[in-house]
Design a protein around this motif. Sequence first.
Motif, PDB file in Angstrom:
ATOM      1  N   ASN A 221     -20.428 -29.198 -54.647  1.00  0.00           N
ATOM      2  CA  ASN A 221     -19.872 -30.101 -53.632  1.00  0.00           C
ATOM      3  C   ASN A 221     -18.786 -29.436 -52.780  1.00  0.00           C
ATOM      4  O   ASN A 221     -18.177 -30.100 -51.931  1.00  0.00           O
ATOM      5  CB  ASN A 221     -19.285 -31.345 -54.311  1.00  0.00           C
ATOM      6  N   THR A 222     -18.542 -28.137 -53.029  1.00  0.00           N
ATOM      7  CA  THR A 222     -17.450 -27.466 -52.323  1.00  0.00           C
ATOM      8  C   THR A 222     -17.695 -27.433 -50.812  1.00  0.00           C
ATOM      9  O   THR A 222     -16.784 -27.686 -50.014  1.00  0.00           O
ATOM     10  CB  THR A 222     -17.271 -26.037 -52.861  1.00  0.00           C
ATOM     11  N   ALA A 223     -18.931 -27.112 -50.411  1.00  0.00           N
ATOM     12  CA  ALA A 223     -19.225 -26.994 -48.977  1.00  0.00           C
ATOM     13  C   ALA A 223     -18.965 -28.313 -48.251  1.00  0.00           C
ATOM     14  O   ALA A 223     -18.345 -28.342 -47.173  1.00  0.00           O
ATOM     15  CB  ALA A 223     -20.666 -26.550 -48.767  1.00  0.00           C
ATOM     16  N   ALA A 224     -19.398 -29.452 -48.852  1.00  0.00           N
ATOM     17  CA  ALA A 224     -19.186 -30.756 -48.212  1.00  0.00           C
ATOM     18  C   ALA A 224     -17.708 -31.103 -48.168  1.00  0.00           C
ATOM     19  O   ALA A 224     -17.203 -31.653 -47.175  1.00  0.00           O
ATOM     20  CB  ALA A 224     -19.968 -31.827 -48.961  1.00  0.00           C
ATOM     21  N   ALA A 225     -16.970 -30.730 -49.244  1.00  0.00           N
ATOM     22  CA  ALA A 225     -15.541 -31.030 -49.282  1.00  0.00           C
ATOM     23  C   ALA A 225     -14.793 -30.242 -48.220  1.00  0.00           C
ATOM     24  O   ALA A 225     -13.893 -30.769 -47.540  1.00  0.00           O
ATOM     25  CB  ALA A 225     -14.985 -30.713 -50.682  1.00  0.00           C
ATOM     26  N   VAL A 226     -15.166 -28.984 -48.043  1.00  0.00           N
ATOM     27  CA  VAL A 226     -14.515 -28.157 -47.027  1.00  0.00           C
ATOM     28  C   VAL A 226     -14.796 -28.705 -45.636  1.00  0.00           C
ATOM     29  O   VAL A 226     -13.918 -28.703 -44.757  1.00  0.00           O
ATOM     30  CB  VAL A 226     -14.967 -26.684 -47.151  1.00  0.00           C
ATOM     31  N   ALA A 227     -15.994 -29.206 -45.408  1.00  0.00           N
ATOM     32  CA  ALA A 227     -16.324 -29.770 -44.098  1.00  0.00           C
ATOM     33  C   ALA A 227     -15.445 -30.976 -43.796  1.00  0.00           C
ATOM     34  O   ALA A 227     -14.939 -31.138 -42.665  1.00  0.00           O
ATOM     35  CB  ALA A 227     -17.796 -30.153 -44.054  1.00  0.00           C
ATOM     36  N   VAL A 228     -15.229 -31.843 -44.820  1.00  0.00           N
ATOM     37  CA  VAL A 228     -14.361 -33.008 -44.610  1.00  0.00           C
ATOM     38  C   VAL A 228     -12.923 -32.556 -44.394  1.00  0.00           C
ATOM     39  O   VAL A 228     -12.211 -33.068 -43.515  1.00  0.00           O
ATOM     40  CB  VAL A 228     -14.465 -33.961 -45.817  1.00  0.00           C
ATOM     41  N   PHE A 229     -12.488 -31.575 -45.197  1.00  0.00           N
ATOM     42  CA  PHE A 229     -11.122 -31.062 -45.068  1.00  0.00           C
ATOM     43  C   PHE A 229     -10.884 -30.505 -43.666  1.00  0.00           C
ATOM     44  O   PHE A 229      -9.859 -30.795 -43.028  1.00  0.00           O
ATOM     45  CB  PHE A 229     -10.894 -29.981 -46.133  1.00  0.00           C
ATOM     46  N   LEU A 337      -9.004 -24.612 -51.542  1.00  0.00           N
ATOM     47  CA  LEU A 337     -10.188 -24.375 -50.698  1.00  0.00           C
ATOM     48  C   LEU A 337     -10.092 -23.101 -49.869  1.00  0.00           C
ATOM     49  O   LEU A 337     -11.008 -22.793 -49.095  1.00  0.00           O
ATOM     50  CB  LEU A 337     -10.392 -25.570 -49.753  1.00  0.00           C
ATOM     51  N   ALA A 338      -9.011 -22.350 -50.000  1.00  0.00           N
ATOM     52  CA  ALA A 338      -8.795 -21.170 -49.154  1.00  0.00           C
ATOM     53  C   ALA A 338      -9.861 -20.106 -49.377  1.00  0.00           C
ATOM     54  O   ALA A 338     -10.340 -19.467 -48.430  1.00  0.00           O
ATOM     55  CB  ALA A 338      -7.399 -20.602 -49.417  1.00  0.00           C
ATOM     56  N   ALA A 339     -10.265 -19.865 -50.622  1.00  0.00           N
ATOM     57  CA  ALA A 339     -11.252 -18.818 -50.907  1.00  0.00           C
ATOM     58  C   ALA A 339     -12.593 -19.131 -50.238  1.00  0.00           C
ATOM     59  O   ALA A 339     -13.230 -18.266 -49.642  1.00  0.00           O
ATOM     60  CB  ALA A 339     -11.420 -18.659 -52.418  1.00  0.00           C
ATOM     61  N   TRP A 340     -13.021 -20.384 -50.375  1.00  0.00           N
ATOM     62  CA  TRP A 340     -14.291 -20.771 -49.734  1.00  0.00           C
ATOM     63  C   TRP A 340     -14.202 -20.628 -48.214  1.00  0.00           C
ATOM     64  O   TRP A 340     -15.124 -20.113 -47.564  1.00  0.00           O
ATOM     65  CB  TRP A 340     -14.621 -22.210 -50.123  1.00  0.00           C
ATOM     66  N   ARG A 341     -13.117 -21.062 -47.658  1.00  0.00           N
ATOM     67  CA  ARG A 341     -12.959 -20.969 -46.210  1.00  0.00           C
ATOM     68  C   ARG A 341     -12.889 -19.518 -45.744  1.00  0.00           C
ATOM     69  O   ARG A 341     -13.396 -19.175 -44.668  1.00  0.00           O
ATOM     70  CB  ARG A 341     -11.709 -21.737 -45.771  1.00  0.00           C
ATOM     71  N   TRP A 343     -14.426 -17.065 -47.214  1.00  0.00           N
ATOM     72  CA  TRP A 343     -15.809 -16.568 -47.286  1.00  0.00           C
ATOM     73  C   TRP A 343     -16.616 -17.025 -46.073  1.00  0.00           C
ATOM     74  O   TRP A 343     -17.384 -16.270 -45.498  1.00  0.00           O
ATOM     75  CB  TRP A 343     -16.455 -17.061 -48.588  1.00  0.00           C
ATOM     76  N   GLN A 344     -16.413 -18.275 -45.686  1.00  0.00           N
ATOM     77  CA  GLN A 344     -17.104 -18.770 -44.499  1.00  0.00           C
ATOM     78  C   GLN A 344     -16.667 -18.018 -43.240  1.00  0.00           C
ATOM     79  O   GLN A 344     -17.479 -17.733 -42.364  1.00  0.00           O
ATOM     80  CB  GLN A 344     -16.827 -20.266 -44.326  1.00  0.00           C
ATOM     81  N   ALA A 345     -15.371 -17.688 -43.147  1.00  0.00           N
ATOM     82  CA  ALA A 345     -14.880 -16.952 -41.979  1.00  0.00           C
ATOM     83  C   ALA A 345     -15.471 -15.555 -41.908  1.00  0.00           C
ATOM     84  O   ALA A 345     -15.562 -14.963 -40.827  1.00  0.00           O
ATOM     85  CB  ALA A 345     -13.358 -16.881 -42.011  1.00  0.00           C
ATOM     86  N   ALA A 346     -15.861 -15.021 -43.070  1.00  0.00           N
ATOM     87  CA  ALA A 346     -16.440 -13.670 -43.107  1.00  0.00           C
ATOM     88  C   ALA A 346     -17.937 -13.669 -42.819  1.00  0.00           C
ATOM     89  O   ALA A 346     -18.580 -12.616 -42.906  1.00  0.00           O
ATOM     90  CB  ALA A 346     -16.169 -13.039 -44.476  1.00  0.00           C
ATOM     91  N   LYS A 347     -18.517 -14.806 -42.446  1.00  0.00           N
ATOM     92  CA  LYS A 347     -19.951 -14.893 -42.174  1.00  0.00           C
ATOM     93  C   LYS A 347     -20.320 -13.979 -41.003  1.00  0.00           C
ATOM     94  O   LYS A 347     -19.732 -14.065 -39.923  1.00  0.00           O
ATOM     95  CB  LYS A 347     -20.323 -16.332 -41.851  1.00  0.00           C
ATOM     96  N   PRO A 348     -21.271 -13.063 -41.166  1.00  0.00           N
ATOM     97  CA  PRO A 348     -21.634 -12.132 -40.082  1.00  0.00           C
ATOM     98  C   PRO A 348     -22.153 -12.882 -38.855  1.00  0.00           C
ATOM     99  O   PRO A 348     -22.919 -13.839 -38.977  1.00  0.00           O
ATOM    100  CB  PRO A 348     -22.735 -11.266 -40.713  1.00  0.00           C
ATOM    101  N   GLU A 349     -21.723 -12.420 -37.681  1.00  0.00           N
ATOM    102  CA  GLU A 349     -22.238 -12.971 -36.427  1.00  0.00           C
ATOM    103  C   GLU A 349     -23.596 -12.332 -36.146  1.00  0.00           C
ATOM    104  O   GLU A 349     -23.683 -11.170 -35.748  1.00  0.00           O
ATOM    105  CB  GLU A 349     -21.268 -12.686 -35.280  1.00  0.00           C
ATOM    106  N   SER A 350     -24.657 -13.051 -36.360  1.00  0.00           N
ATOM    107  CA  SER A 350     -25.991 -12.472 -36.187  1.00  0.00           C
ATOM    108  C   SER A 350     -27.005 -13.582 -36.001  1.00  0.00           C
ATOM    109  O   SER A 350     -26.887 -14.675 -36.593  1.00  0.00           O
ATOM    110  CB  SER A 350     -26.372 -11.614 -37.401  1.00  0.00           C
ATOM    111  N   SER A 351     -28.015 -13.295 -35.160  1.00  0.00           N
ATOM    112  CA  SER A 351     -29.122 -14.235 -34.978  1.00  0.00           C
ATOM    113  C   SER A 351     -30.134 -14.145 -36.111  1.00  0.00           C
ATOM    114  O   SER A 351     -31.078 -14.932 -36.160  1.00  0.00           O
ATOM    115  CB  SER A 351     -29.821 -13.966 -33.638  1.00  0.00           C
ATOM    116  N   LEU A 352     -29.930 -13.186 -37.036  1.00  0.00           N
ATOM    117  CA  LEU A 352     -30.870 -13.013 -38.146  1.00  0.00           C
ATOM    118  C   LEU A 352     -30.750 -14.114 -39.190  1.00  0.00           C
ATOM    119  O   LEU A 352     -31.604 -14.223 -40.081  1.00  0.00           O
ATOM    120  CB  LEU A 352     -30.669 -11.647 -38.817  1.00  0.00           C
ATOM    121  N   HIS A 353     -29.691 -14.917 -39.127  1.00  0.00           N
ATOM    122  CA  HIS A 353     -29.560 -16.023 -40.076  1.00  0.00           C
ATOM    123  C   HIS A 353     -30.756 -16.956 -39.989  1.00  0.00           C
ATOM    124  O   HIS A 353     -31.079 -17.637 -40.975  1.00  0.00           O
ATOM    125  CB  HIS A 353     -28.271 -16.793 -39.799  1.00  0.00           C
TER     126      HIS A 353
END
Length: 702
Positions: A221-229, A337-341, A343-353
């Motif tokens: 549920n971490t991803a949903a919680a971070v979205a609400v946060f 929630l800092a660690a999850w956030r 990790w999300q900030a480190a998401k590569p900018e790419s159209s390959l996703h």
Amino acid sequence: MADNTTQHKWRFFRSGGFDQVTLETAADLQHLDQLDPKLWTVLNCPTTGLEFDSRTLALLDTDGDGQVRVPEVQAAVRWCCQRLVDADLLFKAPGVPLSAINDTDAEGLALKTAAQRVLQYSGKSGSELLQVSDIQDKARLFSPQHFNGDGVAMPELTANPDVKLLINDIISTLGGVSDRSGGLGVDAAMLNSFTAQAQAIIDWHAAGAAESDDLHPLGENTAAAVAVFDSVQAKVDDFFVRCQLAAFDSRSAAALNPDASVYAVLANRAIGSADTDIAALPLAEVGAGLTLPLGQGVNPAWAAKIAQLRVQVVEPLLGGDDNSLTLAQWSAISASLAAWRAWQAAKPESSLHALGAERLTAILQSDNVTELAALIEQDIAEKTFADNVDAVEKLLYLQRDLVTLLRNFVSLSDFYQGHKKAVFQAGTLYLDQRSCELVLYVNDLARHATMAPFSGCYLVYCSCVRKGEALVNIVAALTGGDVDELMVPGRNGVFYDRQGRDWKASVTKVVVQPVSIRQAFWSPYKRVATFIESQLQKFAASRDKDIEAKTNSGVAAAGTAPATSSFDIAKFAGIFAAIGLAVGALGTALAAVVAGLFALLWWQIPLVLVGVMLLISCPSMLMAYMTLRRRNLGPLLDANGWAVNTRARINVPFGAALTGLARLPKGSQRTMTDPYAEKKQPWGLLVLLLVVTAFWLWYCWY
């Protein structure tokens, strides 16, 4: 250079008032480097505005400056002589057989090999001629089904469906690279970029999948919680900062809370919980040391999101069932929630996703990437063919067109010998019952109009329009016939270009110059007749105006008492005396002329009349002769960007050939009866008989 020219016996022909070299044999071309440039007719010509293949001109213009110069022409001739077994092929019909290509050196061998493959791709046998049309379809030469040397692999290049799928995946995500065949493929740089981005995405997903309480404080549920946060973080931070300011200075509390006037504005309209004005207000009442309520007392516009925050974030992380949130608790939640956030900030900018981690992992673990890299290397290995296709193209275009250019550059034999039109002749202008063959396109009207008059030609500038085509401007040299009826603007004609298309031509400007000696002979009399006609028209117009003015003044004065006027007999006598003196003087002069004529013998009188006519016409004829003698093609071409190296004269006989006049065909029948002809009056004949009789009586009496 003078010593070298003796090694080859040049032949010249004289036309246009200067000597021009004859180019008819392979030896002439092989020794063209030795011909003194001072004997070349042209030193450079533009690559636009010519009736000549633009691709050939581009191949000749090696420096891309829009001009073909002497060194570039020499280099093209030298290259053709080196690449052909016999340069006489340049004088023959278009088409190059394989056997004509000189393969005694590495460059020639590579050229011949490329030519063989061009024949193969064109569906021709090795004994057939290579034509320009065989090289124009680059999609056929550089088909996706075979290697073409550009280092781009298309899906059609492989039979492996997995590799095809990989190429399509790369094109769909990264856009692909243009292939020589016209489609999209993948080159080495794009393949390397794809694999690097794919590996970065896989590594990022692997880091996110690691089992860690810091990274997943709420498990799945971490991803949903971070979205609400994230959706309320800015607003909650705003509330606590306001409370800290109120604690810092109690005077600020009133200013940090909404003023009562804000609610007065809202009271005059229907409002909802999603109203933007309400959403802009603080989350809750601001005060020193206050906590954020999670139920009652929350801004209605944010109540739903705060409720989500309480259920999905606060209670799972802090436990309990608190109705408020302190600053310390909010800071603790943010830290959890800092660690999850991060990790999300480190998401590569790419159209390959879009392909997903599973597909990217399968690609990198297979041999498809290695196989695709091998295809690209094989395609690069064919670069020799691709490079030599350009050489084959150059050879075919020059074999077809080079001699034509030489006969409009080294000499102007096409123009002066009349076998075909010169490359600068745009077409034929039909105007005023004549056809003008010396017609040129004009790109810069101002520059052309400044230089062209030095040609000594009678010039007509026209703008030409045709449906579906851009407007073009032309200039035509009128070198025959009368030019009395040309009018500016508005006189219309028809222009036929070299493709046979007709354009509506409208005269915009005329540069008046003599056209012939015959016209110059009659021009003084035409000018006198025109002057007399204009004066008579002015006199008639003035008299008509005077009569109209007197009539109007007489009508205006009607009903008033007539003014008494006395007859001035002295003034009337003076007028008649002046008229008498004038008539007497004219009569005396005419009598003196007639007496002088009849003092001569009868056969001398026609000679005197002819002499008088020559005396009147000779100045005009002399000026016309001098102008026609200096009539020159050079300024017309120079005005279009050429560098003409000589005075290319257009004498009277040659000028007559450049302008065709309307003549009835041989053997035509002509009926002289005109039912609408003006009725002939005998007055002219009677006047002539009276004059002849008077002269005869005078002569007999004298």
